[in-house]
Design a protein around this motif. Structure first.
Motif, PDB file in Angstrom:
ATOM      1  N   ALA A 171      26.817  37.523  60.378  1.00  0.00           N
ATOM      2  CA  ALA A 171      26.991  37.933  61.774  1.00  0.00           C
ATOM      3  C   ALA A 171      25.718  37.667  62.567  1.00  0.00           C
ATOM      4  O   ALA A 171      25.770  37.255  63.733  1.00  0.00           O
ATOM      5  CB  ALA A 171      27.360  39.409  61.833  1.00  0.00           C
ATOM      6  N   ASP A 172      24.565  37.884  61.935  1.00  0.00           N
ATOM      7  CA  ASP A 172      23.295  37.615  62.617  1.00  0.00           C
ATOM      8  C   ASP A 172      23.128  36.125  62.878  1.00  0.00           C
ATOM      9  O   ASP A 172      22.642  35.721  63.943  1.00  0.00           O
ATOM     10  CB  ASP A 172      22.120  38.125  61.772  1.00  0.00           C
ATOM     11  CG  ASP A 172      22.018  39.646  61.777  1.00  0.00           C
ATOM     12  OD1 ASP A 172      22.602  40.266  62.693  1.00  0.00           O
ATOM     13  OD2 ASP A 172      21.364  40.191  60.874  1.00  0.00           O
ATOM     14  N   ASP A 173      23.515  35.300  61.888  1.00  0.00           N
ATOM     15  CA  ASP A 173      23.428  33.844  62.061  1.00  0.00           C
ATOM     16  C   ASP A 173      24.286  33.406  63.249  1.00  0.00           C
ATOM     17  O   ASP A 173      23.872  32.569  64.052  1.00  0.00           O
ATOM     18  CB  ASP A 173      23.915  33.114  60.804  1.00  0.00           C
ATOM     19  CG  ASP A 173      22.995  33.329  59.607  1.00  0.00           C
ATOM     20  OD1 ASP A 173      21.803  33.568  59.831  1.00  0.00           O
ATOM     21  OD2 ASP A 173      23.486  33.244  58.468  1.00  0.00           O
ATOM     22  N   ARG A 174      25.479  33.984  63.331  1.00  0.00           N
ATOM     23  CA  ARG A 174      26.427  33.574  64.375  1.00  0.00           C
ATOM     24  C   ARG A 174      26.039  34.087  65.758  1.00  0.00           C
ATOM     25  O   ARG A 174      26.540  33.582  66.766  1.00  0.00           O
ATOM     26  CB  ARG A 174      27.836  34.058  64.017  1.00  0.00           C
ATOM     27  CG  ARG A 174      28.352  33.503  62.699  1.00  0.00           C
ATOM     28  CD  ARG A 174      29.762  33.969  62.398  1.00  0.00           C
ATOM     29  NE  ARG A 174      30.146  33.662  61.018  1.00  0.00           N
ATOM     30  CZ  ARG A 174      31.366  33.302  60.637  1.00  0.00           C
ATOM     31  NH1 ARG A 174      32.330  33.198  61.535  1.00  0.00           N
ATOM     32  NH2 ARG A 174      31.635  33.058  59.371  1.00  0.00           N
ATOM     33  N   SER A 175      25.168  35.030  65.826  1.00  0.00           N
ATOM     34  CA  SER A 175      24.760  35.579  67.130  1.00  0.00           C
ATOM     35  C   SER A 175      23.380  35.081  67.563  1.00  0.00           C
ATOM     36  O   SER A 175      22.928  35.398  68.665  1.00  0.00           O
ATOM     37  CB  SER A 175      24.741  37.107  67.073  1.00  0.00           C
ATOM     38  OG  SER A 175      23.804  37.576  66.116  1.00  0.00           O
TER      39      SER A 175
END
Length: 302
Positions: A40-44
């Motif tokens: 989720a951090d990568d995608r944000s």
């Protein structure tokens, strides 16, 4: 895991299209994020300007490189399909990833990066790239981005209506300092009825000299006969200077002709038109801005 670089996205992007169907960029975002198991951090994560997600940006560049290498085709806006060359790449059992070095075997890709090198010199070229200073790399990347946007601009210009094309040319000429005001230039230039426009505009705000303008949204190249006819029109318009704009290109004969005649005629082809639009902010908007700085040695003089 961290978001991979754009090169890592290229091969799985091509695999997404292997079924031969049409796939959108939105599908690619979802498929590739899952393929690399992005958190989720990568995608944000956003790029430094804060205007785009990092993985969207890198997938976008992977798409661009695949397209410029002639491995995929654009069906319509943000929708793609694999072509024969792309299928040949996937059929190579010894290949599991794509890199810029690999794509340099294709002439179209060499032209895209504005560095025409023989196939056998591709490796040396990539190594040379690694030896460039950060500023040189930044400048070369800027040129690639400018070329990509220029091609997209030209595609949009060719697909616009005659009415919009007229407004575009007027906006551009006024932004370049010709024609006086938008209102003045708009009145002086009108549609010619053959997918083009023509008219006379002021060379300066005061109108001390006039320029005859003709712009044609053509696909075929413009030859010498058309330019000779244009030169003759200057006489009828009592103009000594002219600008001929086309969305295509001019033949060598047309270019040689304008260099030999007394009247001053400027030829602007599709590439020139897109470059001027980019330079004078017509049809483009600023995403971000990087300012290079250096240490001011004078400041430290005691």
């Amino acid at each position: 895991m961290a978001v991979p670089d754009y090169q890592a996205f290229m091969y799985p992007f091509l695999q997404l299209l292997k079924d031969g169907g049409e796939h959108t960029l939105k599908e690619a975002y979802e498929y590739l994020a899952d393929f690399f198991q992005l958190t989720a951090d990568d995608r944000s994560e956003m790029i430094p300007s804060g205007n785009q997600l990092v993985y969207h940006n890198r997938i976008g560049w992977a798409r661009t490189y695949l397209k410029k290498a002639g491995l995929i085709n654009t069906v319509r806006r943000a929708t793609f399909i694999i072509n024969e060359r792309g299928r040949e790449v996937l059929a190579d059992s010894g290949l599991s990833e794509l890199t810029k070095e690999y794509l340099l075997r294709y002439k179209e890709f060499q032209e895209f990066i504005n560095k025409k090198v023989p196939e056998e010199q591709a490796l040396n070229f990539v190594q040379d790239q690694e030896d460039l200073s950060p500023q040189d790399q930044l400048e070369q990347s800027y040129k690639i981005i400018q070329q990509q946007i220029g091609e997209e601009l030209l595609e949009k210009v060719k697909s616009c209506t005659p009415e919009f094309f007229e407004r575009l040319v007027v906006d551009l000429l006024v932004s370049m300092g010709y024609g006086g005001s938008i209102q003045d230039a708009g009145k002086a230039i009108g549609r010619s009825g053959d997918e083009g426009i023509d008219g006379i505009i002021k060379e300066d705000v005061l109108g001390l000299d006039m320029i005859y303008v003709q712009a044609k949204r053509w696909e075929g190249v413009v030859g010498r006969p058309e330019i000779q006819k244009f030169a003759g029109s200057l006489e009828g318009q009592r103009a000594r200077k002219g600008v001929f704009i086309t969305t295509s290109d001019f033949t060598d004969g047309a270019k040689e002709y304008v260099n030999r005649i007394e009247k001053k005629i400027i030829l602007i082809n599709g590439t020139d038109l897109a470059n001027y639009m980019f330079k004078y902010d017509i049809g483009v908007s600023k995403v971000t801005q990087y300012i290079l700085k250096k240490v001011d040695l004078d400041y430290f003089e005691e």
